[in-house]
Design a protein around this motif. Structure first.
Motif, PDB file in Angstrom:
ATOM      1  N   LYS A 195      21.724  99.192  73.452  1.00  0.00           N
ATOM      2  CA  LYS A 195      20.661  98.255  73.813  1.00  0.00           C
ATOM      3  C   LYS A 195      20.236  98.454  75.264  1.00  0.00           C
ATOM      4  CE  LYS A 195      20.294  95.834  69.958  1.00  0.00           C
ATOM      5  NZ  LYS A 195      19.030  95.763  69.184  1.00  0.00           N
ATOM      6  N   ALA A 196      21.205  98.711  76.135  1.00  0.00           N
ATOM      7  CA  ALA A 196      20.884  98.923  77.551  1.00  0.00           C
ATOM      8  C   ALA A 196      20.052 100.180  77.739  1.00  0.00           C
ATOM      9  CB  ALA A 196      22.170  99.004  78.373  1.00  0.00           C
ATOM     10  N   THR A 197      20.432 101.271  77.062  1.00  0.00           N
ATOM     11  CA  THR A 197      19.668 102.512  77.207  1.00  0.00           C
ATOM     12  C   THR A 197      18.275 102.386  76.607  1.00  0.00           C
ATOM     13  OG1 THR A 197      20.746 103.332  75.184  1.00  0.00           O
ATOM     14  CG2 THR A 197      21.672 104.036  77.281  1.00  0.00           C
ATOM     15  N   SER A 198      18.126 101.534  75.582  1.00  0.00           N
ATOM     16  CA  SER A 198      16.795 101.316  75.002  1.00  0.00           C
ATOM     17  C   SER A 198      15.865 100.682  76.035  1.00  0.00           C
ATOM     18  CB  SER A 198      16.894 100.414  73.767  1.00  0.00           C
ATOM     19  OG  SER A 198      17.634 101.039  72.748  1.00  0.00           O
ATOM     20  N   MET A 199      16.400  99.746  76.831  1.00  0.00           N
ATOM     21  CA  MET A 199      15.596  99.125  77.876  1.00  0.00           C
ATOM     22  C   MET A 199      15.218 100.141  78.947  1.00  0.00           C
ATOM     23  SD  MET A 199      17.736  95.555  78.283  1.00  0.00           S
ATOM     24  CE  MET A 199      16.744  94.998  79.680  1.00  0.00           C
ATOM     25  N   ILE A 200      16.193 100.984  79.343  1.00  0.00           N
ATOM     26  CA  ILE A 200      15.926 101.988  80.368  1.00  0.00           C
ATOM     27  C   ILE A 200      14.920 103.017  79.859  1.00  0.00           C
ATOM     28  CG2 ILE A 200      16.968 103.740  81.842  1.00  0.00           C
ATOM     29  CD1 ILE A 200      17.868 100.907  82.484  1.00  0.00           C
ATOM     30  N   LYS A 201      15.052 103.399  78.589  1.00  0.00           N
ATOM     31  CA  LYS A 201      14.151 104.409  78.014  1.00  0.00           C
ATOM     32  C   LYS A 201      12.705 103.929  78.012  1.00  0.00           C
ATOM     33  CE  LYS A 201      15.673 106.687  74.473  1.00  0.00           C
ATOM     34  NZ  LYS A 201      16.068 107.072  73.093  1.00  0.00           N
ATOM     35  N   ASP A 202      12.501 102.611  77.833  1.00  0.00           N
ATOM     36  CA  ASP A 202      11.139 102.074  77.823  1.00  0.00           C
ATOM     37  C   ASP A 202      10.428 102.261  79.154  1.00  0.00           C
ATOM     38  OD1 ASP A 202      11.171 101.325  75.183  1.00  0.00           O
ATOM     39  OD2 ASP A 202      11.809  99.267  75.568  1.00  0.00           O
ATOM     40  N   LEU A 203      11.185 102.529  80.219  1.00  0.00           N
ATOM     41  CA  LEU A 203      10.567 102.785  81.517  1.00  0.00           C
ATOM     42  C   LEU A 203       9.929 104.169  81.574  1.00  0.00           C
ATOM     43  CD1 LEU A 203      13.282 101.262  83.872  1.00  0.00           C
ATOM     44  CD2 LEU A 203      10.998 100.344  83.432  1.00  0.00           C
ATOM     45  N   GLY A 204      10.212 104.997  80.560  1.00  0.00           N
ATOM     46  CA  GLY A 204       9.513 106.273  80.446  1.00  0.00           C
ATOM     47  C   GLY A 204      10.250 107.461  81.001  1.00  0.00           C
ATOM     48  N   LEU A 205      11.468 107.295  81.524  1.00  0.00           N
ATOM     49  CA  LEU A 205      12.195 108.414  82.109  1.00  0.00           C
ATOM     50  C   LEU A 205      13.399 108.763  81.241  1.00  0.00           C
ATOM     51  CD1 LEU A 205      12.005 107.501  85.882  1.00  0.00           C
ATOM     52  CD2 LEU A 205      10.559 109.039  84.573  1.00  0.00           C
ATOM     53  N   HIS A 206      13.137 109.137  80.002  1.00  0.00           N
ATOM     54  CA  HIS A 206      14.199 109.484  79.078  1.00  0.00           C
ATOM     55  C   HIS A 206      14.461 110.987  79.139  1.00  0.00           C
ATOM     56  CE1 HIS A 206      10.406 110.173  77.043  1.00  0.00           C
ATOM     57  NE2 HIS A 206      11.026 111.019  76.260  1.00  0.00           N
ATOM     58  N   TYR A 207      15.410 111.436  78.338  1.00  0.00           N
ATOM     59  CA  TYR A 207      15.674 112.865  78.240  1.00  0.00           C
ATOM     60  C   TYR A 207      15.851 113.243  76.776  1.00  0.00           C
ATOM     61  CZ  TYR A 207      20.594 111.418  77.842  1.00  0.00           C
ATOM     62  OH  TYR A 207      21.764 110.828  77.447  1.00  0.00           O
ATOM     63  N   GLU A 208      15.740 114.530  76.497  1.00  0.00           N
ATOM     64  CA  GLU A 208      15.884 115.039  75.143  1.00  0.00           C
ATOM     65  C   GLU A 208      17.182 115.838  75.033  1.00  0.00           C
ATOM     66  OE1 GLU A 208      12.468 117.290  74.055  1.00  0.00           O
ATOM     67  OE2 GLU A 208      11.065 115.859  74.963  1.00  0.00           O
ATOM     68  N   LYS A 209      17.867 115.697  73.907  1.00  0.00           N
ATOM     69  CA  LYS A 209      19.084 116.457  73.653  1.00  0.00           C
ATOM     70  C   LYS A 209      18.756 117.682  72.799  1.00  0.00           C
ATOM     71  CE  LYS A 209      22.304 112.555  73.868  1.00  0.00           C
ATOM     72  NZ  LYS A 209      23.341 111.789  73.109  1.00  0.00           N
ATOM     73  N   ILE A 210      19.143 118.862  73.276  1.00  0.00           N
ATOM     74  CA  ILE A 210      18.921 120.108  72.549  1.00  0.00           C
ATOM     75  C   ILE A 210      20.272 120.786  72.370  1.00  0.00           C
ATOM     76  CG2 ILE A 210      17.734 122.330  72.517  1.00  0.00           C
ATOM     77  CD1 ILE A 210      15.667 121.157  74.418  1.00  0.00           C
ATOM     78  N   HIS A 211      20.668 121.078  71.135  1.00  0.00           N
ATOM     79  CA  HIS A 211      21.935 121.738  70.875  1.00  0.00           C
ATOM     80  C   HIS A 211      21.900 123.164  71.429  1.00  0.00           C
ATOM     81  CE1 HIS A 211      22.732 118.882  67.219  1.00  0.00           C
ATOM     82  NE2 HIS A 211      22.610 118.255  68.363  1.00  0.00           N
ATOM     83  N   ALA A 212      23.059 123.622  71.910  1.00  0.00           N
ATOM     84  CA  ALA A 212      23.142 124.943  72.524  1.00  0.00           C
ATOM     85  C   ALA A 212      24.335 125.708  71.961  1.00  0.00           C
ATOM     86  CB  ALA A 212      23.272 124.820  74.039  1.00  0.00           C
ATOM     87  N   CYS A 213      24.278 127.029  72.065  1.00  0.00           N
ATOM     88  CA  CYS A 213      25.401 127.872  71.675  1.00  0.00           C
ATOM     89  C   CYS A 213      26.577 127.575  72.605  1.00  0.00           C
ATOM     90  CB  CYS A 213      25.005 129.341  71.763  1.00  0.00           C
ATOM     91  SG  CYS A 213      26.418 130.483  71.637  1.00  0.00           S
ATOM     92  N   PRO A 214      27.805 127.449  72.085  1.00  0.00           N
ATOM     93  CA  PRO A 214      28.955 127.172  72.961  1.00  0.00           C
ATOM     94  C   PRO A 214      29.201 128.257  73.997  1.00  0.00           C
ATOM     95  CG  PRO A 214      29.671 127.710  70.722  1.00  0.00           C
ATOM     96  CD  PRO A 214      28.187 127.518  70.667  1.00  0.00           C
ATOM     97  N   ASN A 215      28.649 129.469  73.756  1.00  0.00           N
ATOM     98  CA  ASN A 215      28.781 130.563  74.727  1.00  0.00           C
ATOM     99  C   ASN A 215      27.528 130.742  75.577  1.00  0.00           C
ATOM    100  OD1 ASN A 215      31.414 131.289  73.824  1.00  0.00           O
ATOM    101  ND2 ASN A 215      30.503 132.338  72.066  1.00  0.00           N
ATOM    102  N   ASP A 216      26.616 129.773  75.513  1.00  0.00           N
ATOM    103  CA  ASP A 216      25.400 129.760  76.336  1.00  0.00           C
ATOM    104  C   ASP A 216      24.429 130.882  75.997  1.00  0.00           C
ATOM    105  OD1 ASP A 216      26.712 127.672  77.571  1.00  0.00           O
ATOM    106  OD2 ASP A 216      27.412 128.889  79.253  1.00  0.00           O
ATOM    107  N   CYS A 217      24.466 131.387  74.774  1.00  0.00           N
ATOM    108  CA  CYS A 217      23.565 132.488  74.399  1.00  0.00           C
ATOM    109  C   CYS A 217      22.143 132.001  74.131  1.00  0.00           C
ATOM    110  CB  CYS A 217      24.082 133.203  73.155  1.00  0.00           C
ATOM    111  SG  CYS A 217      25.728 133.910  73.330  1.00  0.00           S
TER     112      CYS A 217
END
Length: 330
Positions: A195-217
């Motif tokens: 709930k707290a992050t939902s309030m912060i996200k509404d301010l417009g400064l959110h981030y996106e999660k992108i899955h990555a290779c464990p070896n950084d490839c």
């Protein structure tokens, strides 16, 4: 602790007084801001970016000294208070102000207010407008009856900032909220970390999660968004985690990249009049006397201007510099 108590920081690092000051700093820092017997090292080399044990931090501070200007130890538990905070734009020593939540909201949603002022909006409020009205109401709602220092939104933002600076886990943050609600049942607190992050996200400064290779490839996005293995090294996208209830593997990503979109942050900067003016200082107020005091005085900047005259003619255009020193994308 005021700056007068920190004069030892300016002494030669071989003096007994400096070494004693370092040890007092370490005592306070490990008491208030340690994570797993480590703290962020504030030496000139680490610059509050790397975690080390006490003996390593002590050696760094004696050999390298503190990072320049680190007179308020905000990364080590100093400076957090629910009381009034001085206004940074005021020259009067006695003047102060509360967290300017109204100013934050109006700067963030300036475009929404402009749209609402036109009669052409007939289809009801947009999604941005709905978020704006919701945050305005939360910004007006007292943390508890008679509270003058905090609104519900203001306290949530400060609490979230506290979590980020001190590296508090999501679970611990939720437990802290539950403890605060148990101790102060009359306070208007968010129910959970979500709930707290939902309030912060509404301010417009959110981030996106992108899955990555464990070896950084590679990153699992665009044409690889549904792939289960790395196209370079063949490593699995997922951790080998078994759900104890279903006895099946759970799809937990092995590594996650947190992407912070740049454009919304630049837009937020130019929505605030004070920061918008600062972003144009190099073109409007910078003394042009031949001395090098800003990147705009350098040959590289001037050469860029000559190659891209249309871009450089507008001082609002932003030039980005990238440094990869010590950079860990995860």
């Amino acid at each position: 602790m005021d700056n007068g108590d920190k004069r030892w920081m300016c002494l030669r690092r071989s003096t007994d007084e400096y070494i004693q000051g370092v040890n007092k700093f370490l005592d306070k820092a490990f008491e208030r801001a340690s994570q797993g017997n480590q703290i962020l090292c504030p030496c000139k080399v680490c610059a509050n970016c790397f975690w080390h044990h006490r003996n390593v931090v002590e050696d760094h501070l004696i050999v390298n000294g503190f990072v320049h200007g680190y007179n308020k130890w905000v990364f080590h538990g100093e400076g957090f208070s629910s009381r009034k905070t001085p206004c940074p734009r005021s020259n009067d020593e006695g003047s102060d102000m509360y967290d300017d939540i109204d100013g934050l909201l109006h700067d963030t949603f300036r475009n929404v207010e402009d749209d609402l002022g036109h009669e052409g909006v007939r289809d009801g409020p947009s999604e941005d407008a709905k978020r704006f009205f919701k945050l305005v109401e939360e910004g007006k709602e007292e943390l508890y009856l008679g509270c003058e220092n905090f609104s519900k939104l203001g306290f949530t933002i400060r609490l979230y900032l506290f979590k980020c600076i001190h590296g508090i886990s999501n679970v611990a943050f939720t437990d802290l909220l539950e403890l605060l609600k148990e101790a102060f049942p009359f306070a208007q607190l968010p129910e959970s970390f979500y709930k707290a992050t939902s309030m912060i996200k509404d301010l417009g400064l959110h981030y996106e999660k992108i899955h990555a290779c464990p070896n950084d490839c590679m990153l699992f996005w665009n044409e690889y968004v549904n792939a289960d293995t790395c196209s370079v090294c063949g490593s699995s996208r997922w951790k080998n985690v078994i759900n104890v209830l279903t006895n099946k593997k759970t799809k937990t990503p092995a590594k996650v990249l947190r992407y912070f979109p740049l454009k919304p942050r630049l837009q937020r900067i130019f929505m605030c009049p004070e920061t918008a003016e600062a972003m144009r200082w190099h073109a409007i107020e910078r003394p042009n006397d031949g001395n090098i005091r800003h990147p705009a005085d350098g040959d590289v900047w001037k050469e860029f201007d000559s190659l891209h005259p249309e871009f450089s003619s507008d001082p609002r255009n932003v030039r980005l510099g990238l440094s990869s020193d010590g950079f860990n994308p995860f």
